[in-house]
Design an enzyme around this catalytic site. Structure first.
Site, short mmCIF file in Angstrom:
data_model
loop_
_atom_site.label_atom_id
_atom_site.label_comp_id
_atom_site.label_asym_id
_atom_site.label_seq_id
_atom_site.Cartn_x
_atom_site.Cartn_y
_atom_site.Cartn_z
CB SER A 153 -0.94 -0.02 1.27
OG SER A 153 -0.51 -0.30 2.24
CG HIS A 177 -3.79 -0.80 -2.46
ND1 HIS A 177 -4.31 0.18 -2.45
CD2 HIS A 177 -3.13 -1.44 -1.26
CE1 HIS A 177 -4.15 0.62 -1.19
NE2 HIS A 177 -3.58 -0.23 -0.46
CE LYS A 226 -7.38 0.90 0.43
NZ LYS A 226 -6.59 0.13 1.56
C1 LIG Z 1 -6.76 -0.20 2.77
C2 LIG Z 1 -6.12 -1.64 3.44
C3 LIG Z 1 -6.76 -2.41 4.06
C4 LIG Z 1 -7.94 -1.80 5.24
O1 LIG Z 1 -9.16 -1.80 4.32
P1 LIG Z 1 -10.16 -0.98 4.68
O2 LIG Z 1 -11.50 -1.67 4.16
O3 LIG Z 1 -10.03 0.63 4.41
O4 LIG Z 1 -10.40 -1.03 6.08
C5 LIG Z 1 -6.39 -3.72 4.35
N1 LIG Z 1 -5.15 -3.94 3.61
C6 LIG Z 1 -4.51 -3.25 2.97
C7 LIG Z 1 -3.31 -3.75 1.94
C8 LIG Z 1 -5.09 -1.79 2.64
O5 LIG Z 1 -4.27 -1.07 1.87
#
Ligand SMILES: *Cc1c(COP(=O)(O)O)cnc(C)c1O
Length: 392
Positions: free
Chosen positions: A183, A211, A243
């Protein structure tokens, strides 16, 4: 008698002050318009390179309409946990659609990715000898492993030798966990290599592709598809909806047996209210869009934006990182300098967050530039022209 006002212990204040003086202070900011590449803050329009809305679906008219329709038909609140009476037909419909897309037996829904990761790691970790993780795995994976009460070992980032050393030391089955796309760095994990290290079949392999899913790989099938693998190659695949999907929530895709186990033992699944049925409904429409020709068009647009950005940055004296994803960090080093650059860009109407420790290692502060299919080539040129002025 007046109630006694409790005094706070000093550390509540002093630790925050320390963060400020170390340039690590964080705060929220209000956007007065929908999430998009041109958000409005205090009445001023910006060009944004900091959301994770990679396909521009967060305020896409089709998804907005679907959420309203979902609420009309199924209400807003689920009213309960999945296992009590909060599992409505839009939840079931979304789970089935995800199973079909990913080619797995079962999918379980969660309200956030953070919770999905707490659920999977805490429930699986506790029967394993060790939880083995990439050094740069997401905070929620690290926290999930803590909740399992099993010790965690971390290997050097994306380093198969280092991972192998840790795996070879285990006598009992182990749990290997990796982000699919990292991330804060944007690079892809060596998923095929990691899988090949797990010679013993009882070892578990979990991938979090927050992602990658929706926005990368053929049919949007993410980092596994880019590595020649599929969801059924791993013990559990975690995906998020906040995302690329543009909605909210998360899922775990796995075999029937794994889903049965998690349903009984994953506390962050059991003891929480199910996601809104309207959100599940909208997310299914988002998945349909992702699988459609329009989804394909958006992914192409994103790739072309990434290529343009990398090409433009190549000529600047700034270190890009080895990423071909929508996450394109520009390594700065000092937190103070990263904040300064972020502020200079902001004065020019460009939003781009400085990511600092503890989110990234010390002295690795960076501008985390995220690209979206909703950016035009002109937007990318404007960003690069502005960076060029401030850097050279
Ligand atoms: C954003 C993210 C999460 C968390 O997801 P949310 O739905 O925002 O709580 C988990 N793992 C990774 C790799 C992320 O980038």
């Amino acid at each position: 008698m007046m109630p006694v006002r409790r005094t706070l212990p000093d550390w509540i204040i002093t630790t925050v002050e320390e963060r400020k003086s170390a340039n690590l202070y964080r705060q929220t900011e209000v956007l007065n318009a929908p999430q998009s590449v041109s958000p409005v803050i205090e009445g001023k329009a910006f060009l944004s390179f900091c959301s994770n809305d990679y396909l521009g679906l967060a305020s896409h008219p089709t998804i907005v309409k679907a959420l309203a329709e979902g609420a009309e038909r199924y209400g807003v609140g689920s009213g309960s946990a999945h296992l009590v009476c909060g599992h409505l037909s839009p939840h079931d419909g979304l789970e089935r659609a995800l199973c079909d897309w990913l080619g797995v037996d079962r999918v379980m829904l969660f309200s956030t990715g953070y919770m999905a990761n707490l659920a999977v790691l805490s429930a699986l970790g506790r029967h394993c000898d060790t939880v083995i993780q990439d050094k740069l795995n997401h905070a929620s994976l690290i926290d999930g492993a803590k909740l399992s009460e099993t010790s965690t070992r971390r290997y050097l980032h994306a380093d198969l030798q280092s991972a192998k050393k840790l795996i070879d030391k285990q006598s009992r089955p182990t749990l290997l966990v990796s982000d699919g796309i990292f991330s804060m760095d944007g690079d892809i994990a060596p998923l095929k290599g990691l899988l090949d290290l797990l010679l013993e079949s009882e070892h578990l392999f979990v991938v979090d592709d927050a992602h990658g899913l929706g926005c990368m790989g053929s049919n949007g099938l993410g980092s596994l598809s880019l590595s020649g693998l599929s969801a059924s190659s791993v013990s559990a695949l975690i995906g998020t909806f906040g995302k690329g999907f543009g909605t909210a929530g998360a899922f775990v895709a796995c075999s029937h047996e794994m889903a049965e186990y998690l349903t009984q033992f994953a506390r962050p699944y059991i003891y929480t209210t199910a996601m809104s049925p309207a959100m599940a409904y909208a997310t299914k429409v988002s998945l349909e869009l992702i699988r459609s020709e329009e989804g394909e068009r958006l992914r192409h647009r994103l790739v072309s934006n990434i290529e343009l950005f990398k090409q433009r940055m190549h000529s600047l004296d700034l270190a890009l990182m080895p990423s071909s994803s929508a996450i394109q960090p520009v390594m700065i080093g000092s937190s103070a300098r990263a904040i300064e650059l972020s502020a200079l860009l902001r004065n020019e109407g460009i939003l781009c967050t400085a990511i600092r420790p503890p989110t990234v290692p010390n002295n690795q502060a960076r501008l985390r530039i995220t690209l979206s299919a909703a950016h035009s080539h002109n937007d990318i040129h404007r960003l690069c022209d502005t960076l060029e002025r401030f850097v050279n």
